[in-house]
Structure formats: C-alpha cells, structure tokens
Design a protein around this motif. Structure first.
Motif, PDB file in Angstrom:
ATOM      1  N   ALA A 304       0.821  -1.218   0.000  1.00  0.00           N
ATOM      2  CA  ALA A 304       0.000   0.000   0.000  1.00  0.00           C
ATOM      3  C   ALA A 304       0.853   1.266   0.000  1.00  0.00           C
ATOM      4  O   ALA A 304       0.329   2.375   0.090  1.00  0.00           O
ATOM      5  CB  ALA A 304      -0.930  -0.010   1.204  1.00  0.00           C
ATOM      6  N   GLY A 305       2.177   1.100  -0.070  1.00  0.00           N
ATOM      7  CA  GLY A 305       3.056   2.273  -0.052  1.00  0.00           C
ATOM      8  C   GLY A 305       3.205   2.884   1.328  1.00  0.00           C
ATOM      9  O   GLY A 305       3.547   4.055   1.478  1.00  0.00           O
ATOM     10  N   LEU A 306       2.916   2.092   2.350  1.00  0.00           N
ATOM     11  CA  LEU A 306       3.008   2.575   3.730  1.00  0.00           C
ATOM     12  C   LEU A 306       4.129   1.832   4.460  1.00  0.00           C
ATOM     13  O   LEU A 306       4.617   0.809   3.994  1.00  0.00           O
ATOM     14  CB  LEU A 306       1.677   2.331   4.457  1.00  0.00           C
ATOM     15  N   ARG A 307       4.480   2.352   5.621  1.00  0.00           N
ATOM     16  CA  ARG A 307       5.537   1.715   6.407  1.00  0.00           C
ATOM     17  C   ARG A 307       4.993   1.166   7.718  1.00  0.00           C
ATOM     18  O   ARG A 307       4.057   1.721   8.291  1.00  0.00           O
ATOM     19  CB  ARG A 307       6.635   2.742   6.709  1.00  0.00           C
ATOM     20  N   LEU A 308       5.568   0.089   8.169  1.00  0.00           N
ATOM     21  CA  LEU A 308       5.207  -0.473   9.475  1.00  0.00           C
ATOM     22  C   LEU A 308       6.472  -1.026  10.116  1.00  0.00           C
ATOM     23  O   LEU A 308       7.105  -1.937   9.576  1.00  0.00           O
ATOM     24  CB  LEU A 308       4.155  -1.586   9.305  1.00  0.00           C
ATOM     25  N   TYR A 309       6.854  -0.453  11.242  1.00  0.00           N
ATOM     26  CA  TYR A 309       8.056  -0.894  11.947  1.00  0.00           C
ATOM     27  C   TYR A 309       7.650  -1.678  13.189  1.00  0.00           C
ATOM     28  O   TYR A 309       6.749  -1.268  13.922  1.00  0.00           O
ATOM     29  CB  TYR A 309       8.898   0.307  12.384  1.00  0.00           C
ATOM     30  N   ILE A 310       8.338  -2.805  13.421  1.00  0.00           N
ATOM     31  CA  ILE A 310       8.136  -3.536  14.676  1.00  0.00           C
ATOM     32  C   ILE A 310       9.162  -2.990  15.664  1.00  0.00           C
ATOM     33  O   ILE A 310      10.369  -3.115  15.452  1.00  0.00           O
ATOM     34  CB  ILE A 310       8.354  -5.047  14.467  1.00  0.00           C
ATOM     35  N   ILE A 311       8.690  -2.332  16.706  1.00  0.00           N
ATOM     36  CA  ILE A 311       9.621  -1.605  17.581  1.00  0.00           C
ATOM     37  C   ILE A 311       9.593  -2.082  19.028  1.00  0.00           C
ATOM     38  O   ILE A 311      10.277  -1.509  19.872  1.00  0.00           O
ATOM     39  CB  ILE A 311       9.351  -0.085  17.549  1.00  0.00           C
ATOM     40  N   GLY A 312       8.814  -3.129  19.330  1.00  0.00           N
ATOM     41  CA  GLY A 312       8.801  -3.554  20.724  1.00  0.00           C
ATOM     42  C   GLY A 312       7.939  -4.777  20.943  1.00  0.00           C
ATOM     43  O   GLY A 312       7.390  -5.353  19.988  1.00  0.00           O
ATOM     44  N   TYR A 313       7.842  -5.165  22.206  1.00  0.00           N
ATOM     45  CA  TYR A 313       7.112  -6.368  22.577  1.00  0.00           C
ATOM     46  C   TYR A 313       6.218  -6.094  23.778  1.00  0.00           C
ATOM     47  O   TYR A 313       6.539  -5.266  24.622  1.00  0.00           O
ATOM     48  CB  TYR A 313       8.104  -7.492  22.919  1.00  0.00           C
ATOM     49  N   VAL A 314       5.138  -6.821  23.835  1.00  0.00           N
ATOM     50  CA  VAL A 314       4.210  -6.690  24.957  1.00  0.00           C
ATOM     51  C   VAL A 314       4.395  -7.891  25.885  1.00  0.00           C
ATOM     52  O   VAL A 314       4.433  -9.036  25.427  1.00  0.00           O
ATOM     53  CB  VAL A 314       2.748  -6.639  24.453  1.00  0.00           C
ATOM     54  N   HIS A 315       4.536  -7.614  27.187  1.00  0.00           N
ATOM     55  CA  HIS A 315       4.757  -8.648  28.194  1.00  0.00           C
ATOM     56  C   HIS A 315       3.550  -8.793  29.094  1.00  0.00           C
ATOM     57  O   HIS A 315       2.775  -7.852  29.251  1.00  0.00           O
ATOM     58  CB  HIS A 315       5.967  -8.294  29.064  1.00  0.00           C
ATOM     59  N   GLU A 316       3.487  -9.966  29.723  1.00  0.00           N
ATOM     60  CA  GLU A 316       2.374 -10.182  30.635  1.00  0.00           C
ATOM     61  C   GLU A 316       2.507  -9.338  31.901  1.00  0.00           C
ATOM     62  O   GLU A 316       1.554  -8.772  32.397  1.00  0.00           O
ATOM     63  CB  GLU A 316       2.289 -11.664  30.999  1.00  0.00           C
ATOM     64  N   GLN A 317       3.747  -9.273  32.392  1.00  0.00           N
ATOM     65  CA  GLN A 317       3.955  -8.555  33.655  1.00  0.00           C
ATOM     66  C   GLN A 317       3.710  -7.055  33.468  1.00  0.00           C
ATOM     67  O   GLN A 317       4.136  -6.480  32.485  1.00  0.00           O
ATOM     68  CB  GLN A 317       5.395  -8.713  34.163  1.00  0.00           C
ATOM     69  N   ALA A 318       3.079  -6.488  34.461  1.00  0.00           N
ATOM     70  CA  ALA A 318       2.805  -5.052  34.392  1.00  0.00           C
ATOM     71  C   ALA A 318       4.012  -4.276  34.913  1.00  0.00           C
ATOM     72  O   ALA A 318       3.951  -3.641  35.959  1.00  0.00           O
ATOM     73  CB  ALA A 318       1.547  -4.718  35.177  1.00  0.00           C
TER      74      ALA A 318
END
Lengths: 341, 341
Positions: A304-318
């Motif tokens: 689509a001519g767009l960008r998407l960067y993976i920049i982190g992770y989600v953890h269970e611990q708060a």
C-alpha cells in the motif's frame, strides 16, 4: 471585526471551498448555513468523535507556524484521533476565536490550510462557529468519523505476546519545533523551501495523520490496540500499557530514526531518542498486534506504499514501559510526555 | 497547571459524572479515555452536528456569570442548535482552554454546570480536549444529535401563507445581561435567590433550549422552517426570510412580553421591544407553519406543558422583515442582531 459581520466572515472563509456536489456525494444533506449540519452515517457503522484545540502562544507562535499551517495542523490533529481508532474521518466542525483587529487575510489563510487538510483526508467541513476572543487565536476542530460497528481499535486491548508497531518516524515534529524556535524567524519571512531540516519543519507544521494505515490495521483484524502519537512514544506506550494492564519493552535498535532528526540532534547536541520518546505531535500510529501477523502486515503495508516498523514487545507482567538499549541494558522509561501545561 | 497533569485534570472534571450504565443505555461503546469516542446512531436516522464557543470577556465576565453558568450555557447553546433542526441531541464533545494558574475548583464548577445541562437534555459527554491558553477561558461544545432521515427542519423552507410562531418569551436574556452589568457584582457574591429580575438573570445564565418543542414541531410535520433565537428575533426572522425568499411581518400586539422584562425595561428606561428584537441568546425557537395547523399545534403544545405563540405572518413579497405596530403602522425592521463582534 468592525467591518465584517459574522455572516460575511463565514462566507469569506468557506465560500467556494467545497462544491455542493462534493458535499452531496460525501453524505451531507445540509451543510454550513443553517443552525446545524445534517449528514448520513453508513448503515451498520458507529460514530467515532473527537475534538482538538490549538491556542496561540501555547501550541503555535508566529515563529513556529504560518497561518495556513495553524488550520492544517488543527484539522490534522483531530483527524489523527479518528485514524487511531481505525476509523474513517467524515465530517468536521470548526470553532475559531480571534481578537478584534485580526486581519481577515490571516483568518482566510487559516481556513485555506484547514480545507487543504480536509480535502486530503476526504473530510467535509460541515459547520462551525466564529467568535471574538479577548486575546490570541484559538481553534478547535471536532471530527466525526465512522467505523464498522464493533470494530474500533481501542488502547485497552493489547495482550502479552503482541508486538508493538509504529507507522513511521517519530520525534521529527519536536525536533522541527526546536529548530524553528532556535531560528526565531517570523513565519512570513520563511523561505519557500528550507535548505536544512525541511522534513522536520514539515513534520511540525504539516503532520500527516495515518488514516490509511489505521484503516488497514482495523480491516486486517490483526491489530489488538492502537494510539496516535500526540505526546511522544513513551507517553503513548504507557497509555496502552496501563489501559491494557500489560508491560511494553521498546527495542532501541528497532526504532527507526529519520536521517534529518539524527543530523539535527547531533548539531544541537541533543539525543534523537529523547525527541522520539518525549517529543510530541508526530501523529504516527503506535499499536499492537499478535506477533504471528506482523510480517504479513508489513508486506500489506509495503504493497500500500506505507511503512510499518516492529519496535517492541508486549509482556504479561505489568512492569510498565522499558527500553531495551542497544547494549542490552533494560531501563525503565518515565511516564512523561509532551503536555501543553 | 503545574500540579495537575492532563489526565488527572480530566479525571477531576469528568469522573463519576456519568455512570457506565448511563453511557451504555445512551449508545456509547467507548467514552472518555481513548483517542476518540465510539457511539451508535439509530438506524434510519441522520446526524445533526453543531458547535458553539464562549470566550471570556466576550461572552462572559465574572460579573455576568458564575463558573457553573459558563459550562451550563455553553452546553445549552449547542443543544439549542440541535433543537432548532427538530432533532434530538445525543453526544457532546467539550474543548476547554484556560490560562495557567486557573484554580482547579473553577474548572470543576464549569464542568458541573456543563454536566447539569447535559443530564437535563439527556446528552452524553463523550469526549473533549483540555489545553492551556495564553489568557482567558474559552469553551467550545460540539453536540451531535440525530433526526429521522429527511426530517430535519431547515430555515430555507418557509412559504407564503405560513404563520410565524415562537416557543416562549424573548428579550429576557439580554435584559438580564444589562441588569447584571448595571449591578457589576462579582458572581461569587451573588445572592442565592435574586429579589428582583430572577427570571431575567436565569434567562441569561441558564437558558432552556427547546428540545421538546423542536421535536414536537418536527414530528407534527406541520412546521415549515425553524431557527433558534441566538441573535434576537429580528435577526432570526431575517435569516428565515432571506433563506426562504419570503417576507415576514411581526405583529407587535401578538409578541408576548414577560412581566419582569416589562418592569425592568420601564425602570431602565429602555424598550422591551428592543430587547426582544435585537437582544440575543434567548434560545427559544422561532419557526413557521401553515396557518391551518397553527391552532391544533398550540393545543398540542399546551397538552405537553409547552407554549406556542403566533407572532407573525409570512408573505410572498420579499419585503424583508417588518413590524406591524399596535397602532397599525408598518415599519421595516433592521437586519441587525446581537453579534459578538
């Protein structure tokens, strides 16, 4: 406004900006000129509503924005909130207050920028209010959009195992602001083209809300939570983390840094990461999705001519929001952002 | 705002004001706290949208309104625009700007008044924005309502042979403002009950938008055009006349005059008619309907505990707006109103 009454002013600002045919094909039954606007909503869709205010000296000064930028950015900021819900912006209401003696030309330029942004994002300016103010220009833009019922992307629904994604460069707007403040040159004297830091100035004055990216994320069904970056990456990540009851690790080496941001930060002896984490008003989207969908989504964005960067992770611990530095150290990130207070 | 960040402020202003159950039964899927609000529209209905701004020193001063009145009236003014379309108000967005150092208590009172009016008219406060301003409080309220598709009451559809009707007393708000300005007493020192001119002060500080009357007029099918009186009867009649291409005669002896308006005008050596014609912010409705429906509508209004006065006639000739005086003389009425410029 001694020479122009309110109706004449409204005509000056709005007449000829949107054709009746444009309004009709965009769902408007009654536009500017009656007590309120009347418009359609697509059957099976829900409303998505937001408003955003910009006030003189607080959000803009004559050395940080041209008149047309003020209108453009006020519209862009509200449109971005709609994008952050994975929704399509449709209608806008504009409230403009200005001190007596404000040149009509300045008001007209504000509205030109406003309409420029509205057209870019296919938004109809459906109504508004113009009033005097004791001092300073204040502009509030309300945007009403729509989304398929039950499909809006909230910030409270991220889950452990998700990855954090961003739709573009961050920190550029805040660096652009610093650059403009350091130049301290009245906007009327600005060059047509900036020799240096064009992209930073543009990020600050003419941000590009990520409507298409938001819709792509929403329609994919893969996105679990979404925010727009109005107050810096740290603040937005904290919002998702707190609302969703998760922890988020930002991976420093994965965060994209715009070339001009790097150059400017070096010259100004500042940290690009500070701009990215704690700067504001980038109006990119930051969201979460199940890790297994991330690569496929990146492909879709690329197509689509767009960008998407993976920049982190989600953890269970708060554990809140942390930064995994390039050297492997993990440091907590403060819950501060760019607030106009 | 050095001690309170934006999120803490929003909590202070909004928390506990609307229950999740209230929001749910009123169509809200996502309320305050995300990038934008998500809400339902009734199938087969159209959106009706408006916004209204009140700015300190221009629309209110500390001798003309208490903090809670500011919030109440900002909401009422926007709700009135929805009423003037024969529509039902449903959702509101609130943008509040205030100078650094404004006591949180003052902001809380503004929001108390705002919610008081919202509850009275069954409106959900669905979102908003709070920002700093360089000077003075500015409040913009956007209200989104709905109306059965194709049934909104415009101002451009009055026809010759119609009568002009009004839903209540006019001029009281402007007289109340004059009275408050002449007293020049800080709102914090105002008495709980006013010995004199209570109804005038109330008309200015706590106007009652005529939502029920607007709906009754819309559902009856008899109403041909409708406006709310924000700028005085002359201005509103002119708007209908110009938009509809008709002439309107106001019949002086038919225009109701509130007792306290008469008393105050006599004491202040002013003309009650001047207040009625050229005062503003009464937020009554003025509209037109086929003459043969008028008496039946008056009965319907009476049954509903509402008032409907027949105060004029619509002519084919485009002679503008005229006043048929009690002595039978016919005089042209100026197209001026109460504009905040």
């Amino acid at each position: 406004m001694s020479t122009l009454d309110e109706f004449a002013l409204i005509r000056l600002l709005t007449e000829g900006k949107q054709s009746p045919a444009f309004e009709r094909t965009h769902g408007i039954s009654t536009g500017i000129g009656d007590d309120a606007a009347v418009a359609n909503v697509t059957a099976g869709y829900q409303l998505v509503m937001t408003c955003d205010t910009m006030a003189e000296t607080v959000h803009f000064k004559n050395i940080t924005m041209r008149s047309s930028d003020i209108g453009y950015k006020a519209m862009a900021a509200a449109v971005s909130d709609i994008a952050a819900m994975g929704a399509r912006p449709r209608y806008a209401l504009v409230a403009l207050s200005f001190p007596a003696g404000t040149p009509a030309e300045r008001l007209a330029q504000i509205y030109e920028g406003l309409y420029e942004c509205a057209h870019k994002y296919d938004v109809v300016v459906a109504g508004g209010d113009t009033t005097a103010s004791a001092s300073g220009i204040t502009i509030t833009v309300a945007v009403i959009g729509e989304v398929e019922a039950g499909k809006a992307l909230l910030r409270s629904t991220a889950g452990p195992g998700d990855v954090l994604v961003a739709t573009g460069w961050l920190g550029c707007s805040a660096a652009g602001l610093d650059y403009l403040l350091s130049r301290a040159e009245a906007a009327e004297s600005w060059p047509q083209q900036w020799h240096a830091y064009e992209s930073l100035v543009r990020a600050h004055c003419r941000p590009e809300p990520q409507v298409e990216a938001g819709l792509l994320l929403q329609q994919s069904g893969a996105c679990t939570a979404l925010n727009d970056v109005s107050d810096g990456l740290a603040s937005e990540a904290w919002e998702i983390a707190e609302a969703s009851g998760v922890g988020i690790d930002l991976i420093e080496e994965r965060i994209p840094v715009a070339h001009e941001l790097l150059t400017y930060a070096q010259k100004a002896d500042k940290s690009p990461l500070d701009y990215i984490l704690f700067g504001g008003e980038d109006y990119q989207l930051v969201g979460t999705m199940r890790a297994e969908h991330a690569i496929a989504m990146q492909m879709k964005f690329k197509e689509a001519g767009l960008r998407l960067y993976i920049i982190g992770y989600v953890h269970e611990q708060a554990q809140g929001v942390r930064l995994v530095q390039i050297d492997g150290n993990v440091v907590p990130i403060e819950k501060k952002g760019y607030h106009h207070f």
